[in-house]
Design a protein around this motif. Structure first.
Motif, PDB file in Angstrom:
ATOM      1  N   ALA A   1      40.284  35.594  45.355  1.00  0.00           N
ATOM      2  CA  ALA A   1      41.412  35.186  44.511  1.00  0.00           C
ATOM      3  C   ALA A   1      41.327  35.828  43.126  1.00  0.00           C
ATOM      4  N   LYS A   2      40.125  35.923  42.593  1.00  0.00           N
ATOM      5  CA  LYS A   2      39.941  36.547  41.277  1.00  0.00           C
ATOM      6  C   LYS A   2      40.338  38.014  41.318  1.00  0.00           C
ATOM      7  N   ALA A   3      39.928  38.713  42.372  1.00  0.00           N
ATOM      8  CA  ALA A   3      40.279  40.123  42.518  1.00  0.00           C
ATOM      9  C   ALA A   3      41.785  40.302  42.667  1.00  0.00           C
ATOM     10  N   LEU A   4      42.422  39.434  43.428  1.00  0.00           N
ATOM     11  CA  LEU A   4      43.867  39.523  43.630  1.00  0.00           C
ATOM     12  C   LEU A   4      44.620  39.290  42.326  1.00  0.00           C
ATOM     13  N   PHE A   5      44.102  38.384  41.502  1.00  0.00           N
ATOM     14  CA  PHE A   5      44.729  38.114  40.207  1.00  0.00           C
ATOM     15  C   PHE A   5      44.654  39.344  39.301  1.00  0.00           C
ATOM     16  N   GLU A   6      43.538  40.052  39.381  1.00  0.00           N
ATOM     17  CA  GLU A   6      43.347  41.254  38.549  1.00  0.00           C
ATOM     18  C   GLU A   6      44.124  42.452  39.088  1.00  0.00           C
ATOM     19  N   LEU A   7      44.560  42.364  40.339  1.00  0.00           N
ATOM     20  CA  LEU A   7      45.174  43.522  40.993  1.00  0.00           C
ATOM     21  C   LEU A   7      46.459  43.968  40.305  1.00  0.00           C
ATOM     22  N   LYS A   8      47.162  43.038  39.688  1.00  0.00           N
ATOM     23  CA  LYS A   8      48.437  43.393  39.055  1.00  0.00           C
ATOM     24  C   LYS A   8      48.264  44.302  37.840  1.00  0.00           C
ATOM     25  N   ASP A   9      47.023  44.367  37.320  1.00  0.00           N
ATOM     26  CA  ASP A   9      46.732  45.257  36.200  1.00  0.00           C
ATOM     27  C   ASP A   9      45.537  46.119  36.580  1.00  0.00           C
ATOM     28  N   LEU A  10      45.817  47.280  37.134  1.00  0.00           N
ATOM     29  CA  LEU A  10      44.748  48.136  37.645  1.00  0.00           C
ATOM     30  C   LEU A  10      43.884  48.750  36.541  1.00  0.00           C
ATOM     31  N   LYS A  11      44.158  48.356  35.291  1.00  0.00           N
ATOM     32  CA  LYS A  11      43.286  48.795  34.212  1.00  0.00           C
ATOM     33  C   LYS A  11      41.932  48.080  34.288  1.00  0.00           C
ATOM     34  N   ASN A  12      41.942  46.879  34.878  1.00  0.00           N
ATOM     35  CA  ASN A  12      40.715  46.082  34.974  1.00  0.00           C
ATOM     36  C   ASN A  12      39.978  46.362  36.287  1.00  0.00           C
ATOM     37  N   ILE A  13      39.764  47.637  36.542  1.00  0.00           N
ATOM     38  CA  ILE A  13      39.128  48.052  37.785  1.00  0.00           C
ATOM     39  C   ILE A  13      37.720  47.463  37.907  1.00  0.00           C
ATOM     40  N   ARG A  14      37.011  47.403  36.790  1.00  0.00           N
ATOM     41  CA  ARG A  14      35.630  46.901  36.829  1.00  0.00           C
ATOM     42  C   ARG A  14      35.591  45.449  37.313  1.00  0.00           C
ATOM     43  N   ASN A  15      36.565  44.647  36.900  1.00  0.00           N
ATOM     44  CA  ASN A  15      36.589  43.240  37.326  1.00  0.00           C
ATOM     45  C   ASN A  15      36.822  43.120  38.828  1.00  0.00           C
ATOM     46  N   ILE A  16      37.726  43.950  39.344  1.00  0.00           N
ATOM     47  CA  ILE A  16      38.003  43.923  40.782  1.00  0.00           C
ATOM     48  C   ILE A  16      36.779  44.415  41.557  1.00  0.00           C
ATOM     49  N   THR A  17      36.174  45.492  41.074  1.00  0.00           N
ATOM     50  CA  THR A  17      34.980  46.025  41.723  1.00  0.00           C
ATOM     51  C   THR A  17      33.858  44.994  41.745  1.00  0.00           C
ATOM     52  N   ASP A  18      33.696  44.288  40.634  1.00  0.00           N
ATOM     53  CA  ASP A  18      32.658  43.259  40.556  1.00  0.00           C
ATOM     54  C   ASP A  18      32.907  42.165  41.591  1.00  0.00           C
ATOM     55  N   SER A  19      34.149  41.762  41.738  1.00  0.00           N
ATOM     56  CA  SER A  19      34.476  40.739  42.741  1.00  0.00           C
ATOM     57  C   SER A  19      34.176  41.236  44.150  1.00  0.00           C
ATOM     58  N   CYS A  20      34.489  42.501  44.412  1.00  0.00           N
ATOM     59  CA  CYS A  20      34.230  43.077  45.735  1.00  0.00           C
ATOM     60  C   CYS A  20      32.732  43.113  46.037  1.00  0.00           C
ATOM     61  N   VAL A  21      31.939  43.476  45.019  1.00  0.00           N
ATOM     62  CA  VAL A  21      30.485  43.501  45.191  1.00  0.00           C
ATOM     63  C   VAL A  21      29.967  42.093  45.507  1.00  0.00           C
ATOM     64  N   ARG A  22      30.495  41.111  44.816  1.00  0.00           N
ATOM     65  CA  ARG A  22      30.062  39.725  45.027  1.00  0.00           C
ATOM     66  C   ARG A  22      30.467  39.216  46.415  1.00  0.00           C
ATOM     67  N   ILE A  23      31.642  39.632  46.860  1.00  0.00           N
ATOM     68  CA  ILE A  23      32.082  39.248  48.210  1.00  0.00           C
ATOM     69  C   ILE A  23      31.127  39.829  49.255  1.00  0.00           C
TER      70      ILE A  23
END
Length: 215
Positions: A133-155
């Motif tokens: 859910a956190k990654a999906l929330f960040e998806l609308k702003d692809l500037k925050n790639i690090r946050n999405i990547t971090d969520s993927c690593v944690r998953i």
């Protein structure tokens, strides 16, 4: 600046897909919470009610997936590749299906006392859905790639933990459980739970693919 980044600059702010993805993520968290409550409850009637609520939420997830597919047909311009939108929607739907499936198997097989591995994997399902859910929330702003990547690593980390617990639990079942029917029931429930974490990892894989294409 890449050509894709320039293109994205001129694409109108999406008001359809991202809210739907966020709804799907929130729905998964709610489902995981109910499953977590269920496996920690000794009240069979309560667990039956929770299973019904999970079924209702699974239908909510189906409706969100259907709406995403409808929007794909209606919109010429999409925030990222149509194939990725479809893959992301399908992978999220799979997570919901297996969370519901785990609860459903517990009811069908009359698992009166969830085991410690079931409780542990269910907690990991909840953790994984929160990262999704956190990654999906960040998806609308692809500037925050690090946050999405971090969520993927944690998953991925959560999925690895679930794999270990599942493998150890199944090994223990074959080693110590003398009742073949009880063994099969427990293994089936554990398998559905572990599959739910696998499907969360599939979501992470789709998200990583989207990041690569839109970097």
């Amino acid at each position: 600046m890449s050509l894709n980044s320039i293109f994205q600059y001129f694409v109108p702010k999406d008001k359809k897909f991202f809210p739907l993805f966020e709804q799907a993520g929130a729905n998964l968290i709610e489902m995981a919470k109910l499953l977590n409550i269920s496996v920690n409850s000794t009240n069979l009637e309560e667990r039956k009610e929770l299973s019904k609520k999970l079924e209702d939420l699974e239908h909510v997830g189906d409706n969100i997936t259907h709406q995403i597919h409808l929007e794909l047909g209606r919109n010429f311009i999409t925030p990222f590749d149509r194939e990725d939108i479809h893959a992301l929607a399908s992978s999220l739907d799979d997570v919901a299906d297996f969370i519901h499936g785990a609860s459903n198997r517990m009811q069908l097989y009359n698992v009166e006392q969830p085991t410690q591995p079931m409780i542990e994997i269910t907690a990991l399902i909840l953790e994984a859905t929160e990262h999704v859910a956190k990654a999906l929330f960040e998806l609308k702003d692809l500037k925050n790639i690090r946050n999405i990547t971090d969520s993927c690593v944690r998953i991925n980390s959560v999925e690895n933990k679930a794999d270990y617990i599942f493998d150890k639990a199944v090994a223990d079942l074959f080693e110590y459980e003398k009742d073949a029917i009880a063994l099969i029931k427990q293994k089936e429930v554990l398998s559905a739970m572990e599959d739910a974490t696998d499907k969360c990892e599939d979501v992470a894989n789709v998200l990583e693919s989207i990041l690569v294409k839109n970097a």
